[in-house]
Design a protein around this motif. Structure first.
Motif, PDB file in Angstrom:
ATOM      1  N   PHE A  75       9.620  -8.995   3.056  1.00  0.00           N
ATOM      2  CA  PHE A  75       9.292  -6.880   2.635  1.00  0.00           C
ATOM      3  C   PHE A  75       8.839  -6.226   2.395  1.00  0.00           C
ATOM      4  O   PHE A  75       7.830  -6.848   1.979  1.00  0.00           O
ATOM      5  CB  PHE A  75      10.929  -7.727   1.162  1.00  0.00           C
ATOM      6  CG  PHE A  75      10.293  -7.927   0.335  1.00  0.00           C
ATOM      7  CD1 PHE A  75       9.662  -7.077  -1.103  1.00  0.00           C
ATOM      8  CD2 PHE A  75      10.414  -9.499  -0.024  1.00  0.00           C
ATOM      9  CE1 PHE A  75       9.060  -7.874  -1.932  1.00  0.00           C
ATOM     10  CE2 PHE A  75       9.512  -9.785  -1.718  1.00  0.00           C
ATOM     11  CZ  PHE A  75       8.895  -9.021  -1.940  1.00  0.00           C
ATOM     12  N   LEU A  76       9.008  -5.355   2.087  1.00  0.00           N
ATOM     13  CA  LEU A  76       8.025  -3.845   2.178  1.00  0.00           C
ATOM     14  C   LEU A  76       8.398  -4.250   0.390  1.00  0.00           C
ATOM     15  O   LEU A  76       9.593  -3.757   0.045  1.00  0.00           O
ATOM     16  CB  LEU A  76       8.077  -2.966   2.434  1.00  0.00           C
ATOM     17  CG  LEU A  76       6.980  -1.973   2.984  1.00  0.00           C
ATOM     18  CD1 LEU A  76       6.551  -2.134   3.718  1.00  0.00           C
ATOM     19  CD2 LEU A  76       7.410  -0.356   4.123  1.00  0.00           C
ATOM     20  N   ARG A  77       7.207  -3.758  -0.403  1.00  0.00           N
ATOM     21  CA  ARG A  77       7.247  -2.956  -1.719  1.00  0.00           C
ATOM     22  C   ARG A  77       6.698  -2.068  -1.896  1.00  0.00           C
ATOM     23  O   ARG A  77       5.542  -1.813  -1.286  1.00  0.00           O
ATOM     24  CB  ARG A  77       7.210  -4.238  -2.610  1.00  0.00           C
ATOM     25  CG  ARG A  77       5.379  -4.509  -2.138  1.00  0.00           C
ATOM     26  CD  ARG A  77       5.257  -6.085  -3.308  1.00  0.00           C
ATOM     27  NE  ARG A  77       4.145  -6.893  -2.864  1.00  0.00           N
ATOM     28  CZ  ARG A  77       3.434  -8.287  -2.741  1.00  0.00           C
ATOM     29  NH1 ARG A  77       4.778  -8.515  -3.213  1.00  0.00           N
ATOM     30  NH2 ARG A  77       2.387  -8.291  -2.422  1.00  0.00           N
ATOM     31  N   GLU A  78       6.843  -1.374  -3.107  1.00  0.00           N
ATOM     32  CA  GLU A  78       5.754  -0.354  -3.610  1.00  0.00           C
ATOM     33  C   GLU A  78       4.358  -0.759  -4.175  1.00  0.00           C
ATOM     34  O   GLU A  78       4.232  -1.939  -5.004  1.00  0.00           O
ATOM     35  CB  GLU A  78       6.641   0.712  -4.647  1.00  0.00           C
ATOM     36  CG  GLU A  78       7.120   1.385  -3.657  1.00  0.00           C
ATOM     37  CD  GLU A  78       8.176   1.831  -4.755  1.00  0.00           C
ATOM     38  OE1 GLU A  78       8.395   3.364  -4.904  1.00  0.00           O
ATOM     39  OE2 GLU A  78       8.720   1.579  -5.897  1.00  0.00           O
ATOM     40  N   ASP A  79       3.183  -0.335  -3.349  1.00  0.00           N
ATOM     41  CA  ASP A  79       1.602  -1.021  -4.044  1.00  0.00           C
ATOM     42  C   ASP A  79       1.376   0.239  -3.871  1.00  0.00           C
ATOM     43  O   ASP A  79       0.592   0.059  -2.914  1.00  0.00           O
ATOM     44  CB  ASP A  79       1.422  -2.100  -3.349  1.00  0.00           C
ATOM     45  CG  ASP A  79       0.343  -2.697  -3.593  1.00  0.00           C
ATOM     46  OD1 ASP A  79      -0.452  -2.591  -4.291  1.00  0.00           O
ATOM     47  OD2 ASP A  79       0.012  -3.524  -2.717  1.00  0.00           O
ATOM     48  N   ALA A  80       0.110   0.540  -5.176  1.00  0.00           N
ATOM     49  CA  ALA A  80      -0.301   1.504  -5.293  1.00  0.00           C
ATOM     50  C   ALA A  80      -1.249   1.159  -4.172  1.00  0.00           C
ATOM     51  O   ALA A  80      -2.119   2.587  -3.861  1.00  0.00           O
ATOM     52  CB  ALA A  80      -1.032   2.174  -6.567  1.00  0.00           C
ATOM     53  N   GLU A  81      -1.833   0.195  -3.747  1.00  0.00           N
ATOM     54  CA  GLU A  81      -3.245   0.004  -3.413  1.00  0.00           C
ATOM     55  C   GLU A  81      -3.306  -0.400  -1.877  1.00  0.00           C
ATOM     56  O   GLU A  81      -4.243  -0.870  -0.876  1.00  0.00           O
ATOM     57  CB  GLU A  81      -3.994  -1.136  -4.222  1.00  0.00           C
ATOM     58  CG  GLU A  81      -4.914  -0.708  -5.534  1.00  0.00           C
ATOM     59  CD  GLU A  81      -5.240   0.454  -5.359  1.00  0.00           C
ATOM     60  OE1 GLU A  81      -5.592   0.828  -4.777  1.00  0.00           O
ATOM     61  OE2 GLU A  81      -4.892   1.310  -6.303  1.00  0.00           O
ATOM     62  N   GLY A  82      -1.556  -0.975  -1.596  1.00  0.00           N
ATOM     63  CA  GLY A  82      -1.741  -1.188  -0.434  1.00  0.00           C
ATOM     64  C   GLY A  82      -1.028   0.013   1.301  1.00  0.00           C
ATOM     65  O   GLY A  82      -0.845   0.646   0.500  1.00  0.00           O
TER      66      GLY A  82
END
Length: 133
Positions: A75-82
């Motif tokens: 899945f896709l998730r929020e990740d400020a550094e991603g």
């Protein structure tokens, strides 16, 4: 058979069925995907036709793994550094997007979210499906 069309103004290559070019800047929706739906034959099996797509990047997001109904899925998730590479699907109808949402198990497993995606040298609004929290 797919064609590849370069848009020199934004340095993006759109892959599309013959004679069915869709400019990502003009598509009503851009649906960012980063898994099985990037495969043209798999996508066509879900929506009933081949569709145009363009390489895209979702900044501020990363892939993850989870489980639903006893099956592992990514899945896709929020990740400020991603940063996640994928494809933006172009020129889809509302009905085709509903079919994608069934596949993505919205709202049981994932939720629809608005994101910004990089396509070539520009940033465009798009939608994607994030893991439920």
């Amino acid at each position: 058979m797919f064609e590849a069309t370069l848009i020199k103004e934004i340095f993006a290559v759109v892959f599309h069925p013959e004679g069915e070019f869709v400019d990502p800047r003009e598509s009503a929706e851009r649906v960012f995907v980063c898994g099985s739906l990037m495969a043209p034959a798999f996508l066509s099996g879900r929506i009933g036709r081949p569709a145009a797509m363009v390489p895209a990047t979702a900044r501020g997001h990363s892939r993850g793994w989870g489980e639903a109904d006893g099956k592992r899925f990514h899945f896709l998730r929020e990740d400020a550094e991603g940063t996640t590479q994928g494809m933006a699907l172009l020129g889809l109808s509302d009905e085709e997007i509903r079919e994608l949402e069934k596949f993505e198990q919205v709202p049981e497993t994932r939720r629809r979210a608005n994101i910004e995606i990089c396509v070539g040298d520009i940033v465009l609004p798009g939608i994607t499906y994030l893991a439920n929290k």
